[in-house]
Design a protein around this motif. Structure first.
Motif, PDB file in Angstrom:
ATOM      1  N   ILE A  67       0.923  -1.156  -0.108  1.00  0.00           N
ATOM      2  CA  ILE A  67       0.128   0.063   0.031  1.00  0.00           C
ATOM      3  C   ILE A  67       0.899   1.200  -0.049  1.00  0.00           C
ATOM      4  O   ILE A  67       0.840   2.038  -0.850  1.00  0.00           O
ATOM      5  CB  ILE A  67      -1.182   0.103   1.079  1.00  0.00           C
ATOM      6  CG1 ILE A  67      -1.940  -1.152   0.910  1.00  0.00           C
ATOM      7  CG2 ILE A  67      -1.662   1.372   1.459  1.00  0.00           C
ATOM      8  CD1 ILE A  67      -3.111  -1.641   1.939  1.00  0.00           C
ATOM      9  N   PRO A  68       1.658   1.498   0.946  1.00  0.00           N
ATOM     10  CA  PRO A  68       2.646   2.655   0.911  1.00  0.00           C
ATOM     11  C   PRO A  68       3.616   2.547  -0.210  1.00  0.00           C
ATOM     12  O   PRO A  68       3.907   3.683  -0.735  1.00  0.00           O
ATOM     13  CB  PRO A  68       3.127   2.866   2.311  1.00  0.00           C
ATOM     14  CG  PRO A  68       3.062   1.287   2.957  1.00  0.00           C
ATOM     15  CD  PRO A  68       1.986   0.911   2.399  1.00  0.00           C
ATOM     16  N   ALA A  69       4.031   1.538  -0.597  1.00  0.00           N
ATOM     17  CA  ALA A  69       4.932   1.204  -1.817  1.00  0.00           C
ATOM     18  C   ALA A  69       4.430   2.081  -2.869  1.00  0.00           C
ATOM     19  O   ALA A  69       5.015   2.521  -3.683  1.00  0.00           O
ATOM     20  CB  ALA A  69       5.512   0.156  -1.780  1.00  0.00           C
ATOM     21  N   ASN A  70       3.154   1.712  -3.229  1.00  0.00           N
ATOM     22  CA  ASN A  70       2.395   1.880  -4.534  1.00  0.00           C
ATOM     23  C   ASN A  70       1.523   3.311  -4.323  1.00  0.00           C
ATOM     24  O   ASN A  70       1.347   3.964  -5.388  1.00  0.00           O
ATOM     25  CB  ASN A  70       1.235   1.161  -4.660  1.00  0.00           C
ATOM     26  CG  ASN A  70       1.990  -0.244  -5.345  1.00  0.00           C
ATOM     27  OD1 ASN A  70       2.828  -0.208  -6.221  1.00  0.00           O
ATOM     28  ND2 ASN A  70       1.600  -1.319  -4.738  1.00  0.00           N
ATOM     29  N   ALA A  71       1.549   4.030  -3.213  1.00  0.00           N
ATOM     30  CA  ALA A  71       0.807   5.134  -3.038  1.00  0.00           C
ATOM     31  C   ALA A  71       1.491   6.326  -3.867  1.00  0.00           C
ATOM     32  O   ALA A  71       0.504   7.031  -4.203  1.00  0.00           O
ATOM     33  CB  ALA A  71       0.835   5.583  -1.565  1.00  0.00           C
ATOM     34  N   TRP A  79      -6.642   3.392  -7.284  1.00  0.00           N
ATOM     35  CA  TRP A  79      -7.245   2.540  -6.293  1.00  0.00           C
ATOM     36  C   TRP A  79      -8.371   1.819  -6.469  1.00  0.00           C
ATOM     37  O   TRP A  79      -8.633   0.562  -6.367  1.00  0.00           O
ATOM     38  CB  TRP A  79      -7.274   3.193  -4.663  1.00  0.00           C
ATOM     39  CG  TRP A  79      -6.020   3.587  -4.274  1.00  0.00           C
ATOM     40  CD1 TRP A  79      -5.385   4.661  -3.792  1.00  0.00           C
ATOM     41  CD2 TRP A  79      -4.831   2.608  -3.608  1.00  0.00           C
ATOM     42  NE1 TRP A  79      -4.411   4.663  -3.113  1.00  0.00           N
ATOM     43  CE2 TRP A  79      -3.788   3.303  -3.263  1.00  0.00           C
ATOM     44  CE3 TRP A  79      -4.599   1.374  -3.748  1.00  0.00           C
ATOM     45  CZ2 TRP A  79      -2.652   2.996  -2.580  1.00  0.00           C
ATOM     46  CZ3 TRP A  79      -3.581   0.590  -3.430  1.00  0.00           C
ATOM     47  CH2 TRP A  79      -2.711   1.375  -2.680  1.00  0.00           C
ATOM     48  N   GLN A  80      -9.548   2.217  -7.139  1.00  0.00           N
ATOM     49  CA  GLN A  80     -10.732   1.763  -7.526  1.00  0.00           C
ATOM     50  C   GLN A  80     -10.420   0.611  -8.565  1.00  0.00           C
ATOM     51  O   GLN A  80     -10.850  -0.496  -8.179  1.00  0.00           O
ATOM     52  CB  GLN A  80     -11.585   2.622  -7.962  1.00  0.00           C
ATOM     53  CG  GLN A  80     -12.933   2.201  -8.961  1.00  0.00           C
ATOM     54  CD  GLN A  80     -13.705   1.504  -7.978  1.00  0.00           C
ATOM     55  OE1 GLN A  80     -14.141   2.219  -6.720  1.00  0.00           O
ATOM     56  NE2 GLN A  80     -14.261   0.374  -8.040  1.00  0.00           N
ATOM     57  N   LYS A  81      -9.767   0.859  -9.394  1.00  0.00           N
ATOM     58  CA  LYS A  81      -9.247  -0.091 -10.432  1.00  0.00           C
ATOM     59  C   LYS A  81      -8.417  -1.256  -9.751  1.00  0.00           C
ATOM     60  O   LYS A  81      -8.610  -2.401 -10.140  1.00  0.00           O
ATOM     61  CB  LYS A  81      -8.450   0.405 -11.632  1.00  0.00           C
ATOM     62  CG  LYS A  81      -9.007   1.472 -12.659  1.00  0.00           C
ATOM     63  CD  LYS A  81      -8.293   2.005 -13.592  1.00  0.00           C
ATOM     64  CE  LYS A  81      -7.937   1.164 -14.754  1.00  0.00           C
ATOM     65  NZ  LYS A  81      -7.291   1.701 -15.746  1.00  0.00           N
ATOM     66  N   THR A  82      -7.676  -1.004  -8.910  1.00  0.00           N
ATOM     67  CA  THR A  82      -6.829  -1.840  -8.298  1.00  0.00           C
ATOM     68  C   THR A  82      -7.879  -3.043  -7.232  1.00  0.00           C
ATOM     69  O   THR A  82      -7.616  -4.240  -7.487  1.00  0.00           O
ATOM     70  CB  THR A  82      -5.903  -1.482  -7.405  1.00  0.00           C
ATOM     71  OG1 THR A  82      -4.938  -0.620  -8.331  1.00  0.00           O
ATOM     72  CG2 THR A  82      -4.912  -2.486  -6.610  1.00  0.00           C
ATOM     73  N   TYR A 105     -10.857   4.781   2.357  1.00  0.00           N
ATOM     74  CA  TYR A 105      -9.619   4.721   3.268  1.00  0.00           C
ATOM     75  C   TYR A 105      -8.330   4.859   2.451  1.00  0.00           C
ATOM     76  O   TYR A 105      -7.356   5.751   2.803  1.00  0.00           O
ATOM     77  CB  TYR A 105      -9.463   3.234   4.201  1.00  0.00           C
ATOM     78  CG  TYR A 105      -8.062   3.159   4.780  1.00  0.00           C
ATOM     79  CD1 TYR A 105      -7.832   4.172   5.918  1.00  0.00           C
ATOM     80  CD2 TYR A 105      -6.896   2.370   4.417  1.00  0.00           C
ATOM     81  CE1 TYR A 105      -6.639   4.012   6.754  1.00  0.00           C
ATOM     82  CE2 TYR A 105      -6.076   2.581   5.026  1.00  0.00           C
ATOM     83  CZ  TYR A 105      -5.669   3.129   6.207  1.00  0.00           C
ATOM     84  OH  TYR A 105      -4.342   3.220   6.662  1.00  0.00           O
ATOM     85  N   LEU A 106      -7.989   4.143   1.556  1.00  0.00           N
ATOM     86  CA  LEU A 106      -6.742   4.234   0.592  1.00  0.00           C
ATOM     87  C   LEU A 106      -6.943   5.672  -0.024  1.00  0.00           C
ATOM     88  O   LEU A 106      -5.653   6.154   0.138  1.00  0.00           O
ATOM     89  CB  LEU A 106      -6.737   3.127  -0.420  1.00  0.00           C
ATOM     90  CG  LEU A 106      -6.855   1.693   0.177  1.00  0.00           C
ATOM     91  CD1 LEU A 106      -6.823   0.657  -0.787  1.00  0.00           C
ATOM     92  CD2 LEU A 106      -5.260   1.607   0.908  1.00  0.00           C
ATOM     93  N   SER A 107      -7.723   6.158  -0.613  1.00  0.00           N
ATOM     94  CA  SER A 107      -8.038   7.403  -1.305  1.00  0.00           C
ATOM     95  C   SER A 107      -7.395   8.540  -0.460  1.00  0.00           C
ATOM     96  O   SER A 107      -6.972   9.473  -0.850  1.00  0.00           O
ATOM     97  CB  SER A 107      -9.007   7.615  -2.238  1.00  0.00           C
ATOM     98  OG  SER A 107     -10.286   7.512  -1.211  1.00  0.00           O
ATOM     99  N   ALA A 108      -8.226   8.370   0.950  1.00  0.00           N
ATOM    100  CA  ALA A 108      -7.719   9.377   1.844  1.00  0.00           C
ATOM    101  C   ALA A 108      -6.372   9.586   2.472  1.00  0.00           C
ATOM    102  O   ALA A 108      -5.906  10.383   2.913  1.00  0.00           O
ATOM    103  CB  ALA A 108      -8.950   9.338   2.939  1.00  0.00           C
ATOM    104  N   ASN A 109      -5.948   8.391   2.473  1.00  0.00           N
ATOM    105  CA  ASN A 109      -4.762   8.024   3.150  1.00  0.00           C
ATOM    106  C   ASN A 109      -3.236   7.801   2.502  1.00  0.00           C
ATOM    107  O   ASN A 109      -2.165   7.932   2.732  1.00  0.00           O
ATOM    108  CB  ASN A 109      -4.742   7.064   4.446  1.00  0.00           C
ATOM    109  CG  ASN A 109      -5.729   7.528   5.448  1.00  0.00           C
ATOM    110  OD1 ASN A 109      -5.255   8.307   6.069  1.00  0.00           O
ATOM    111  ND2 ASN A 109      -6.929   6.991   5.631  1.00  0.00           N
ATOM    112  N   TYR A 110      -3.635   7.164   1.167  1.00  0.00           N
ATOM    113  CA  TYR A 110      -2.606   6.573   0.378  1.00  0.00           C
ATOM    114  C   TYR A 110      -2.562   6.834  -1.002  1.00  0.00           C
ATOM    115  O   TYR A 110      -2.447   6.166  -2.072  1.00  0.00           O
ATOM    116  CB  TYR A 110      -2.264   5.119   0.466  1.00  0.00           C
ATOM    117  CG  TYR A 110      -1.847   4.771   1.826  1.00  0.00           C
ATOM    118  CD1 TYR A 110      -0.708   4.919   2.119  1.00  0.00           C
ATOM    119  CD2 TYR A 110      -2.732   4.415   2.877  1.00  0.00           C
ATOM    120  CE1 TYR A 110      -0.101   4.430   3.481  1.00  0.00           C
ATOM    121  CE2 TYR A 110      -2.152   4.051   4.169  1.00  0.00           C
ATOM    122  CZ  TYR A 110      -0.836   4.491   4.532  1.00  0.00           C
ATOM    123  OH  TYR A 110      -0.534   3.997   5.727  1.00  0.00           O
ATOM    124  N   SER A 111      -2.901   8.269  -1.450  1.00  0.00           N
ATOM    125  CA  SER A 111      -3.158   8.499  -2.579  1.00  0.00           C
ATOM    126  C   SER A 111      -1.975   9.885  -3.030  1.00  0.00           C
ATOM    127  O   SER A 111      -1.961  10.684  -2.547  1.00  0.00           O
ATOM    128  CB  SER A 111      -4.522   9.395  -3.033  1.00  0.00           C
ATOM    129  OG  SER A 111      -5.551   8.274  -2.943  1.00  0.00           O
TER     130      SER A 111
END
Length: 115
Positions: A67-71, A79-82, A105-111
């Protein structure tokens, strides 16, 4: 030597049902003073609504370190596609509501990608 097992969607669903949501605090921790032990620990994800669900679902198949590696290359659409790929192609046991919570969560914290 590593032994990799590929589980079918049904097997993943059964596994997810047996362990519905693992929290970060439930993740295995390295113990002892071995110098390489820290490398084996799970990367801590940022606090936020949906973190425990994200960890619980994602670690079924891979480390949360992805997650943080790809952010830096990700935005909400990526993220949606993933997430959709994980469901459709790899059989990730996610309901639509869970997928949305993880996406939020991902879009708020890892985009890291603007746009």
């Amino acid at each position: 030597m590593h032994l990799w097992v590929r589980l079918s969607g049904g097997a993943l669903a059964a596994l997810a049902a047996a362990f519905p949501v693992a929290t970060f605090s439930d993740a295995p921790r390295a113990t002892g003073a071995a110098p390489h032990a820290a490398a084996a620990e799970v990367t801590a994800l940022r606090e936020g609504e949906g973190r425990d669900l994200t960890v619980g679902r994602c670690v079924i198949c891979h480390s949360v370190e992805y997650i943080p590696a790809n952010a830096p290359a990700m935005d909400r659409a990526a993220w949606q596609k993933t997430i959709q790929k994980m469901k459709d192609r790899f059989g990730a046991p996610l309901t639509d509501a869970e997928a949305k919570q993880i996406l939020d969560y991902l879009s708020a914290n890892y985009s890291g990608k603007s746009g």
